[in-house]
Scaffold this motif. Structure first.
Motif, PDB file in Angstrom:
ATOM      1  N   VAL A 270       0.825  -1.215   0.004  1.00  0.00           N
ATOM      2  CA  VAL A 270      -0.023  -0.036  -0.032  1.00  0.00           C
ATOM      3  C   VAL A 270       0.687   1.259   0.093  1.00  0.00           C
ATOM      4  O   VAL A 270       0.651   2.180  -0.562  1.00  0.00           O
ATOM      5  CB  VAL A 270      -0.921  -0.104   1.398  1.00  0.00           C
ATOM      6  CG1 VAL A 270      -1.622   1.178   1.142  1.00  0.00           C
ATOM      7  CG2 VAL A 270      -1.831  -1.163   1.094  1.00  0.00           C
ATOM      8  N   ALA A 271       1.942   1.039   0.758  1.00  0.00           N
ATOM      9  CA  ALA A 271       2.751   2.319   0.751  1.00  0.00           C
ATOM     10  C   ALA A 271       3.451   2.680  -0.735  1.00  0.00           C
ATOM     11  O   ALA A 271       3.709   3.810  -0.909  1.00  0.00           O
ATOM     12  CB  ALA A 271       3.967   2.086   1.853  1.00  0.00           C
ATOM     13  N   LEU A 272       3.756   1.465  -1.236  1.00  0.00           N
ATOM     14  CA  LEU A 272       4.503   1.777  -2.638  1.00  0.00           C
ATOM     15  C   LEU A 272       3.399   2.251  -3.653  1.00  0.00           C
ATOM     16  O   LEU A 272       3.590   3.060  -4.533  1.00  0.00           O
ATOM     17  CB  LEU A 272       5.100   0.399  -3.135  1.00  0.00           C
ATOM     18  CG  LEU A 272       5.984   0.358  -4.515  1.00  0.00           C
ATOM     19  CD1 LEU A 272       7.226   1.270  -4.146  1.00  0.00           C
ATOM     20  CD2 LEU A 272       6.278  -0.973  -4.326  1.00  0.00           C
ATOM     21  N   MET A 273       2.214   1.651  -3.400  1.00  0.00           N
ATOM     22  CA  MET A 273       0.960   2.153  -4.364  1.00  0.00           C
ATOM     23  C   MET A 273       0.819   3.757  -3.869  1.00  0.00           C
ATOM     24  O   MET A 273       0.497   4.600  -4.893  1.00  0.00           O
ATOM     25  CB  MET A 273      -0.331   1.374  -4.185  1.00  0.00           C
ATOM     26  CG  MET A 273      -0.237   0.062  -4.509  1.00  0.00           C
ATOM     27  SD  MET A 273      -0.331  -0.213  -6.342  1.00  0.00           S
ATOM     28  CE  MET A 273      -2.283   0.153  -6.444  1.00  0.00           C
ATOM     29  N   ASP A 274       0.871   4.197  -2.673  1.00  0.00           N
ATOM     30  CA  ASP A 274       0.833   5.491  -2.291  1.00  0.00           C
ATOM     31  C   ASP A 274       1.723   6.406  -2.947  1.00  0.00           C
ATOM     32  O   ASP A 274       1.403   7.523  -3.246  1.00  0.00           O
ATOM     33  CB  ASP A 274       0.823   5.720  -0.653  1.00  0.00           C
ATOM     34  CG  ASP A 274      -0.424   5.230  -0.209  1.00  0.00           C
ATOM     35  OD1 ASP A 274      -1.424   5.020  -0.888  1.00  0.00           O
ATOM     36  OD2 ASP A 274      -0.501   4.931   1.052  1.00  0.00           O
ATOM     37  N   ALA A 275       2.958   5.780  -3.108  1.00  0.00           N
ATOM     38  CA  ALA A 275       4.086   6.672  -3.675  1.00  0.00           C
ATOM     39  C   ALA A 275       3.857   7.096  -5.082  1.00  0.00           C
ATOM     40  O   ALA A 275       4.495   8.015  -5.561  1.00  0.00           O
ATOM     41  CB  ALA A 275       5.426   6.113  -3.236  1.00  0.00           C
ATOM     42  N   HIS A 276       3.350   5.893  -5.889  1.00  0.00           N
ATOM     43  CA  HIS A 276       3.287   6.083  -7.326  1.00  0.00           C
ATOM     44  C   HIS A 276       1.877   6.195  -7.947  1.00  0.00           C
ATOM     45  O   HIS A 276       1.727   6.769  -8.919  1.00  0.00           O
ATOM     46  CB  HIS A 276       3.639   4.560  -7.743  1.00  0.00           C
ATOM     47  CG  HIS A 276       5.040   4.510  -7.792  1.00  0.00           C
ATOM     48  ND1 HIS A 276       6.172   5.015  -8.423  1.00  0.00           N
ATOM     49  CD2 HIS A 276       5.876   3.693  -6.773  1.00  0.00           C
ATOM     50  CE1 HIS A 276       7.388   4.671  -8.007  1.00  0.00           C
ATOM     51  NE2 HIS A 276       7.385   4.048  -6.979  1.00  0.00           N
ATOM     52  N   VAL A 277       0.720   6.082  -6.890  1.00  0.00           N
ATOM     53  CA  VAL A 277      -0.537   6.199  -7.478  1.00  0.00           C
ATOM     54  C   VAL A 277      -1.163   7.173  -6.567  1.00  0.00           C
ATOM     55  O   VAL A 277      -1.682   8.362  -7.231  1.00  0.00           O
ATOM     56  CB  VAL A 277      -1.236   4.816  -7.505  1.00  0.00           C
ATOM     57  CG1 VAL A 277      -2.765   4.931  -7.940  1.00  0.00           C
ATOM     58  CG2 VAL A 277      -0.506   3.745  -8.414  1.00  0.00           C
TER      59      VAL A 277
END
Length: 258
Positions: free
Chosen positions: A247-254
């Motif tokens: 989720v943190a990675l998705m937050d950073a990119h999406v």
């Protein structure tokens, strides 16, 4: 835009003695279209009427690959292509008015990909359609065809797959912005005899097309995102991303729609 079942339903209402006006209001189909279906109910094959002046027999990838990857995600979720009155085509992407930033991002992507560099906006109830005219759209989106996307096969052309491989996050972002969301789930736990509430974010992507969901999950795996299926009425329409690191990675990119 309408498959045979939708056409049969409209004609059955007319056969019940309903007026064309009332059937048009109920189904959203124009009276002229319903009249034409009385003569021919089968959808006409959607083929290019004239050769593309930009591509010739082979599609040329767009120069702005990041904008195209994002627009491809939007198109697979909420887009359609329809013939114009002359030799061109209209691309329409429906964007909910709840997220004005999405409308702006969609218009920017359309203008970056459209050979003319233009787009317009058509207001409807609750949403805005970003619209652009070009004779090039069937080349850029070979997934265009008769019927609904979830009723037919959807596969990327090799040059499209190459762009998605190069710009996976833009493609994922477009799919999330069309048919996805970021929400906050919650649960309760007993801690020292006291029930406490815990909240955690997660991403969902919902689409009836098995092919489009597979394109989404393939892109997730390409960037290292773990996902799970969540069934809806027994059907695996929902893809969930809930692990904290993912989720943190998705937050950073999406990030959420805005």
């Amino acid at each position: 835009m309408y498959d045979t079942s939708a056409r049969e339903r409209a004609l059955s209402l007319v056969a019940q003695g309903r007026s064309l006006n009332s059937v048009s209001k109920e189904t959203g189909v124009s009276r002229a279209a319903i009249r034409s279906w009385r003569t021919r109910i089968e959808p006409l094959p959607r083929i290019r009427r004239t050769p593309c002046s930009l591509c010739g027999p082979t599609a040329e990838p767009p120069e702005d690959e990041a904008a195209y990857a994002y627009l491809l995600g939007l198109y697979l979720g909420d887009g359609c292509i329809s013939p114009g009155k002359k030799s061109g085509y209209f691309l329409r992407i429906a964007c909910a008015d709840a997220w004005p930033g999405l409308v702006e991002a969609c218009a920017a992507a359309v203008e970056a990909v459209n050979p003319s560099g233009k787009s317009s906006r058509v207001q409807a109830v609750g949403y805005t359609s970003v619209v652009a005219y070009s004779g090039h759209w069937p080349c850029l989106f070979p997934q265009h065809g008769p019927g609904r996307k979830h009723d037919r096969r959807i596969a990327l052309a090799p040059w499209q797959q190459s762009i998605v491989d190069t710009c996976p996050w833009e493609f994922i972002r477009g799919l999330i912005h069309s048919d996805g969301c970021r929400i906050t789930n919650w649960t309760t736990r007993l801690v020292g005899g006291v029930r406490k509430r815990y909240e955690y974010p997660r991403y969902f992507f919902t689409n009836k097309s098995d092919d489009i969901r597979k394109l989404f999950t393939d892109a997730l795996e390409r960037v290292g995102i773990e996902w799970t299926h969540c069934t809806r009425h027994g059907a695996p329409y929902n893809i969930s991303v809930a692990r904290g690191a993912c989720v943190a990675l998705m937050d950073a990119h999406v990030g959420p729609k805005y």
